[in-house]
Each structure stands twice: as C-alpha cells, then as structure tokens.
Design an enzyme around this catalytic site. Structure first.
Site, PDB file in Angstrom:
ATOM      1  N   LYS A   1      58.878  90.947 129.201  1.00 10.41           N
ATOM      2  CA  LYS A   1      60.245  90.857 128.651  1.00 10.41           C
ATOM      3  C   LYS A   1      60.353  91.915 127.552  1.00 10.41           C
ATOM      4  O   LYS A   1      59.901  91.722 126.421  1.00 10.41           O
ATOM      5  CB  LYS A   1      60.464  89.434 128.125  1.00 10.41           C
ATOM      6  CG  LYS A   1      61.486  89.248 127.018  1.00 10.41           C
ATOM      7  CD  LYS A   1      62.904  89.553 127.390  1.00 10.41           C
ATOM      8  CE  LYS A   1      63.784  89.423 126.162  1.00 10.41           C
ATOM      9  NZ  LYS A   1      63.820  90.673 125.354  1.00 10.41           N
TER      10      LYS A   1
ATOM     11  N   GLU B   1      51.359  88.998 117.448  1.00  9.44           N
ATOM     12  CA  GLU B   1      51.096  90.202 116.637  1.00  9.44           C
ATOM     13  C   GLU B   1      52.393  90.462 115.890  1.00  9.44           C
ATOM     14  O   GLU B   1      53.388  90.839 116.512  1.00  9.44           O
ATOM     15  CB  GLU B   1      50.795  91.419 117.538  1.00  9.44           C
ATOM     16  CG  GLU B   1      49.598  91.258 118.433  1.00  9.44           C
ATOM     17  CD  GLU B   1      48.288  91.300 117.682  1.00  9.44           C
ATOM     18  OE1 GLU B   1      48.283  91.682 116.490  1.00  9.44           O
ATOM     19  OE2 GLU B   1      47.272  90.930 118.283  1.00  9.44           O
TER      20      GLU B   1
ATOM     21  N   CYS C   1      54.438  98.409 112.557  1.00  3.85           N
ATOM     22  CA  CYS C   1      53.986  97.148 111.950  1.00  3.85           C
ATOM     23  C   CYS C   1      53.026  97.396 110.799  1.00  3.85           C
ATOM     24  O   CYS C   1      53.018  96.655 109.821  1.00  3.85           O
ATOM     25  CB  CYS C   1      53.343  96.266 113.008  1.00  3.85           C
ATOM     26  SG  CYS C   1      52.137  97.152 114.001  1.00  3.85           S
TER      27      CYS C   1
ATOM     28  N   GLU D   1      59.109  92.946 104.697  1.00  5.75           N
ATOM     29  CA  GLU D   1      58.941  94.063 105.638  1.00  5.75           C
ATOM     30  C   GLU D   1      60.301  94.743 105.832  1.00  5.75           C
ATOM     31  O   GLU D   1      61.255  94.117 106.292  1.00  5.75           O
ATOM     32  CB  GLU D   1      58.422  93.545 106.986  1.00  5.75           C
ATOM     33  CG  GLU D   1      58.081  94.679 107.934  1.00  5.75           C
ATOM     34  CD  GLU D   1      57.616  94.191 109.302  1.00  5.75           C
ATOM     35  OE1 GLU D   1      58.202  93.232 109.843  1.00  5.75           O
ATOM     36  OE2 GLU D   1      56.675  94.802 109.843  1.00  5.75           O
TER      37      GLU D   1
HETATM   38  P1  NAD Z   1      61.728  90.668 117.178  1.00 14.13           P
HETATM   39  O1  NAD Z   1      60.840  89.569 116.748  1.00 14.13           O
HETATM   40  O2  NAD Z   1      63.153  90.611 116.794  1.00 14.13           O
HETATM   41  O3  NAD Z   1      61.715  90.798 118.780  1.00 14.13           O
HETATM   42  C1  NAD Z   1      60.533  90.943 119.500  1.00 14.13           C
HETATM   43  C2  NAD Z   1      60.750  90.440 120.911  1.00 14.13           C
HETATM   44  O4  NAD Z   1      61.031  89.040 120.846  1.00 14.13           O
HETATM   45  C3  NAD Z   1      61.923  91.083 121.654  1.00 14.13           C
HETATM   46  O5  NAD Z   1      61.596  91.249 123.009  1.00 14.13           O
HETATM   47  C4  NAD Z   1      63.022  90.054 121.497  1.00 14.13           C
HETATM   48  O6  NAD Z   1      63.977  90.096 122.542  1.00 14.13           O
HETATM   49  C5  NAD Z   1      62.237  88.769 121.543  1.00 14.13           C
HETATM   50  N1  NAD Z   1      62.900  87.641 120.876  1.00 14.13           N
HETATM   51  C6  NAD Z   1      63.726  87.675 119.799  1.00 14.13           C
HETATM   52  N2  NAD Z   1      64.145  86.422 119.499  1.00 14.13           N
HETATM   53  C7  NAD Z   1      63.556  85.594 120.390  1.00 14.13           C
HETATM   54  C8  NAD Z   1      63.582  84.189 120.590  1.00 14.13           C
HETATM   55  N3  NAD Z   1      64.305  83.365 119.823  1.00 14.13           N
HETATM   56  N4  NAD Z   1      62.850  83.680 121.602  1.00 14.13           N
HETATM   57  C9  NAD Z   1      62.105  84.481 122.400  1.00 14.13           C
HETATM   58  N5  NAD Z   1      62.062  85.822 122.279  1.00 14.13           N
HETATM   59  C10 NAD Z   1      62.769  86.368 121.261  1.00 14.13           C
HETATM   60  O7  NAD Z   1      61.018  92.006 116.692  1.00 14.13           O
HETATM   61  P2  NAD Z   1      61.544  93.503 116.832  1.00 14.13           P
HETATM   62  O8  NAD Z   1      62.658  93.693 115.862  1.00 14.13           O
HETATM   63  O9  NAD Z   1      61.774  93.822 118.259  1.00 14.13           O
HETATM   64  O10 NAD Z   1      60.249  94.333 116.377  1.00 14.13           O
HETATM   65  C11 NAD Z   1      59.921  94.573 115.066  1.00 14.13           C
HETATM   66  C12 NAD Z   1      58.827  93.638 114.588  1.00 14.13           C
HETATM   67  O11 NAD Z   1      57.690  93.758 115.425  1.00 14.13           O
HETATM   68  C13 NAD Z   1      58.348  93.993 113.197  1.00 14.13           C
HETATM   69  O12 NAD Z   1      58.225  92.821 112.432  1.00 14.13           O
HETATM   70  C14 NAD Z   1      56.971  94.613 113.447  1.00 14.13           C
HETATM   71  O13 NAD Z   1      56.086  94.526 112.360  1.00 14.13           O
HETATM   72  C15 NAD Z   1      56.511  93.841 114.634  1.00 14.13           C
HETATM   73  N6  NAD Z   1      55.445  94.551 115.353  1.00 14.13           N
HETATM   74  C16 NAD Z   1      54.157  94.104 115.204  1.00 14.13           C
HETATM   75  C17 NAD Z   1      53.101  94.773 115.844  1.00 14.13           C
HETATM   76  C18 NAD Z   1      51.665  94.304 115.674  1.00 14.13           C
HETATM   77  O14 NAD Z   1      50.815  94.755 116.439  1.00 14.13           O
HETATM   78  N7  NAD Z   1      51.368  93.438 114.733  1.00 14.13           N
HETATM   79  C19 NAD Z   1      53.377  95.895 116.632  1.00 14.13           C
HETATM   80  C20 NAD Z   1      54.697  96.320 116.755  1.00 14.13           C
HETATM   81  C21 NAD Z   1      55.729  95.630 116.111  1.00 14.13           C
END
Ligand code: NAD
Length: 504
Positions: A196, A272, A307, A407
C-alpha cells in the site's frame, strides 16, 4: 532505459521523457490491473508544478479484501511459498535486474510524484532498491531451522516458516526504496505481499508489481492497493486474514497500526517511524569541515524529508561560532532549490502544499520561541508554483522548544550548545524519538561512551548516514520497533515452529 543510460540524460531529455509517461494507476490484484470496485479515484499532483499527474484508483475495504483473498490463495497454493529456493532466487535476481533496466521510468515516476531531485533517484533510491532485492535474494536458500540437543529417545527440530499474507504500508519520502525494504524480506521468506503506497506517491508501486510478474513471479504474490491511509491502509491493517503489517511512516500512524492489530486478529506489526536525530559535534572533532558538510547534507538532502534527518546539531560551545559560519557557507554552496528533473538540482519541492505549510508554520514557531533564524526561513523566489521551502537554520535553540522536540520533516535544523559531554548525551536522549544519532570526536573513549549511552537504534561515529545492507535500520523508543535491511529483518517476516518426535 537502464540506470547508466538514464544518468547520461540532461534536463531537456528528462522533461521530454516525463511528458510521455503514461503511468498505470489501477490496483494490481492477482496478476492483473483492476479499477476500484466502486470506481473511485484520487489525484496525484506534481509538487514542483502543481499539475495533476493522474487519477489513481482509490481503494476501500472491498478492494483490500479482494487483494487479501488473492494473496492468501497464492500463498496456500504454494506457487511461491513452496517453490524451490533456487527458482525463487532466480525470480528475485531477475526482478532486481529489471528494476535497474527500467531506472529511467522509476526515476521519472517518483521524481514527478513526490519532488525529490532526479539525481537522488538515480544515485540513491534505485541502486538502493536493486541492492535490497539482491541482498534478500541471496538469503532465500539460507533461511534455516535448527535441530536442538535432546535425549537419545527424542528428536526435536525448529522450522522457520513464512507468516502468510504480509501488508506493507509505506510512506512517500522514498517511495521505491521503502517499498523494496518492506517487500523484499517478506518475499524472500516465501510470503505473499500487499503493498500500500502512500497516496502522495503511488505510481512506482505498479511498475514494481508489473516487473515482478515479468521476472517470473506468480500471480497473487505481489499485489498493490492504492488509496487513502484512513481508508485503504486502515482496511488492510484491520483485515482479519492479514498476518503481518510492516509499516513505515509517522509515529502517530505507527501507533494506530498496533491498535488495529489489537482490534482485529492480533496480527504481527513492525513499525519504522519518525525521528529527531541529534548530531553531537565535540570540540575535538577530527576535521570540522567534514563534520559540517555531513551536517549540511544530513538535513538538506531529500529536502529534509528523511526519518533520520539531522535536525538537532548539538555543538560544543567552544566551536559554536566557527561551526555556524562554516555551516552557512557550505549550505549556500551545496543546496539550492530548483527543478527536480534537472540532474544538477540538489533540492526539490516538498511533497505537497500541506507539507510546505506545515514546515513554514514550524519556522514561525521557532521564531516565536526565541530561536534565531540564521538561514532561509521562507519560500525561495521564482518557484511559487511548487511546494518549496529554502534550506533553513536556527541558532540559539533549546531542547525544550517545539522545533527541537517535534519532527518537522523538512529542510529545517537547529544548533544547540553544550559544555560537558554528559550534557550533550543527556540532550540527545531527551526526546521521544530514538532512530539515529552521530558523534564527531577524535577521542576513542568519548566515541565508545557515546555509542553505548545514546538511546538510538543507529549511532554513527565520525560519519553520518553511512551503512550497507548488513547494517540494521530501526529505532528505539517512539521511532518504532521494527528492523529493516539486515538479516534480523527475516525474523519479523517468519515464525518458528517446534517439532518434537518421540523415537522410543
Ligand atoms: P504517514 O504515517 O502519514 O503515512 C505512512 C503510510 O501510512 C501511508 O501509506 C499512508 O497512506 C498510511 N496511513 C496513513 N494513515 C493511516 C491509517 N489511519 N491507517 C492505515 N494506514 C494509514 O507518514 P508519511 O507522511 O507518509 O511519511 C513520513 C513519516 O515517515 C515521517 O514521520 C518519517 O520519519 C517516517 N519515516 C520513517 C522511516 C524509518 O525507517 N524509520 C523511513 C521513512 C519515513
């Protein structure tokens, strides 16, 4: 066009190629592209121009259910889960090769979808994804069980088995590479996957699915569901027949994954999540110029949408002025926002208008909290159509300010100062996050002490963001509890079974 050929194209050729893109926008279920059952779509927008790229299928619970059924059917049939290891390896290696051979299309899709400079796609994301599939491909015939010591009357062995259906929910900051980090180990361990992608960057996932089939992957093993997080993502995470969710994204949504698992079938969850990475620059830093260049790259690379972005620079008060002056100089020379399809561009737009607004609001918060704006702080001139924010630096930051605690996920960092190393480590640890950290020092005792005492899953000494597939990727505290890359990841996509035989 393959990676090397794509690297030779100039901005004009890349724009021409981008204009010809016709991305597939439907879901990929059971080896076929299909529209949403209810026919709904959402728009994906190029953040550099504001143009709509495509209308993408907007999946809901019924589409997710179809994907889960296909994935389960494939898993039970054994087309992948019982395929001989060497045959599966051949498919995964071929898949990796096809990703490399289609580098131009991947680079154009992710760059136009989420704004990162195409040079990053060609030098980091695509080689990273290829390496991930090759690495986990190599593990396929090395995932082993164990025979344990027993009395002569008994025989006991442990099988390491796949979980079944693994949902991979990924963010938009490295669309292809995050999808590779999540799907590659799950596939290597014989599971079926449902990817997804984030709604801000959905397009490259379909090319992955198509190439997996072209590489000889059976139908139903690699599925893609598009849609909004609260709709398609939530339905996947709540599904009663999904065995695991591998999640990368924000801490807020990572916590929801654990709630959804508890509300449904107690599926396994790995997360993550976010970070607020400290870089400690001591007074005995071996080479200040190198440390400063890494500090600059560590926050402005990928527009700060990383991240582990180095968003807290904890600097020995003795070298503060010299550090800041070098930082400003190197930041101005190294990063300036521009057209992400130009290979010479070092910084693209942020992913959406919403993200741009969020980052700018943090800059206002920093000013109101009393931090001093030393660089940037606004949108760059002449790029108004895109979602750009200039590289930004605050000095005089205190660890209890919101800009040091939360963040921001953009090109904004701040300098904090310390006098004693213990205070620097305490500052580094005073965070809900614990993904990564670095320390710059010539003193071996300081290096080991910091590496031991810093509460983070990754500590770099005299470098930043170095590593390869063998190094673990994952956090302490609210940065999540999964591990990506590395062999340990295989334990999160498999389960063990004890078989005890009485021999008499
Ligand atoms: P997000 O949490 O908004 O979304 C991530 C994914 O989750 C997307 O596919 C989104 O559609 C899905 N999602 C959102 N709400 C959901 C819900 N209620 N139920 C199920 N799925 C849902 O994050 P983002 O804005 O896409 O990415 C940025 C974040 O990702 C930052 O916090 C960053 O630090 C983190 N990140 C972490 C790593 C790591 O390895 N630790 C790597 C990359 C990004």
């Amino acid at each position: 066009m393959n990676l090397e050929q794509a690297k030779s194209l100039d901005a004009k050729a890349l724009h021409k190629a981008a204009a010809k893109l016709k991305p597939e926008t439907r879901h990929f279920i059971d080896g076929k592209f299909v529209s949403s059952k209810k026919g709904k779509t959402f728009q994906t927008i190029n953040p550099a121009t504001g143009d709509v790229i495509a209308e993408v299928a907007r999946g809901d619970a019924s589409d997710v259910d179809a994907a889960v059924k296909a994935a389960r059917k494939a898993f039970k049939s054994g087309v992948w889960s019982k395929m001989a290891p060497r045959d599966r390896m051949a498919v995964v290696y071929k898949f990796a090769k096809l990703i490399e051979d289609n580098a131009l299309e991947f680079a154009l899709l992710d760059t136009t979808d989420m704004g990162k400079p195409i040079s990053e796609m060609l030098n980091i994301d695509i080689p990273g994804a290829v390496m991930t599939f090759n690495y986990f491909g190599e593990t396929i015939d090395k995932i082993e069980g164990q025979v344990t010591a027993t009395a002569a009357t008994e025989f006991h062995y442990i099988l390491r088995q796949p979980l079944g259906v693994v949902g991979c929910i990924v963010p938009w900051n490295y669309p292809l590479m995050m999808a590779a980090w999540k799907t590659a180990p799950a596939l290597a361990a014989r599971n079926s996957v449902i990817l997804k992608p984030a709604e801000q960057s959905p397009l490259s996932a379909n090319l992955m699915a198509k190439l997996f089939m072209e590489a000889g992957g059976p139908a139903g093993v690699f599925n893609v569901i598009h849609g909004l997080g609260e709709e398609a993502g939530k339905a996947l995470a709540l599904h009663m027949d999904v065995d695991k969710i591998g999640f990368t994204g924000s801490t807020e949504v990572g916590k929801l994954m654990m709630v959804y698992a508890g509300q449904s079938n107690m599926k396994r969850v790995t997360t993550e999540c976010g970070g607020k990475t400290p870089q400690i620059i001591t007074g005995d830093v071996p080479d200040l110029d190198t440390a400063v260049q890494y500090a600059v790259n560590g926050i402005y690379g990928n527009q700060g949408e990383v991240c582990n972005a180095g968003s807290r620079l904890i600097v020995d008060a003795k070298i503060h002025d010299e550090f800041v002056s070098k930082f400003l100089d190197k930041a101005k020379k190294s990063f300036s926002p521009g057209d992400p399809l130009d290979p010479s561009t070092t910084m693209g737009p942020l992913v959406t208008k919403e993200q741009q607004k969020r980052v700018l609001s943090y800059i206002d918060i920093g000013k109101k909290e009393g931090a001093k704006l030393a660089l940037g702080g606004s949108t760059p001139k002449g790029l108004d159509k895109g979602c750009y924010v200039s590289p930004t630096l605050f000095t005089g930051v205190k660890n209890d300010m919101r800009i040091a605690k939360e963040e921001i996920f953009g090109p904004v960092t701040g300098v904090l100062t310390y006098k004693k190393l213990d205070d620097a480590i305490a500052m580094a640890n005073d965070s809900i996050y614990g993904l990564a950290a670095s320390i710059w020092t010539s003193d071996v005792s300081t290096a080991h002490k910091a590496a031991r005492d810093i509460e983070a899953g990754i500590v770099w000494v005299n470098c930043f963001d170095h590593g390869d597939m063998t190094s673990i990727w994952g956090g302490f505290k609210q940065s999540g509890m999964g591990r990506d890359k590395c062999l340990e990841t295989l334990t999160t996509v498999t389960q063990t079974k004890s078989v005890w035989m009485h021999l008499g």
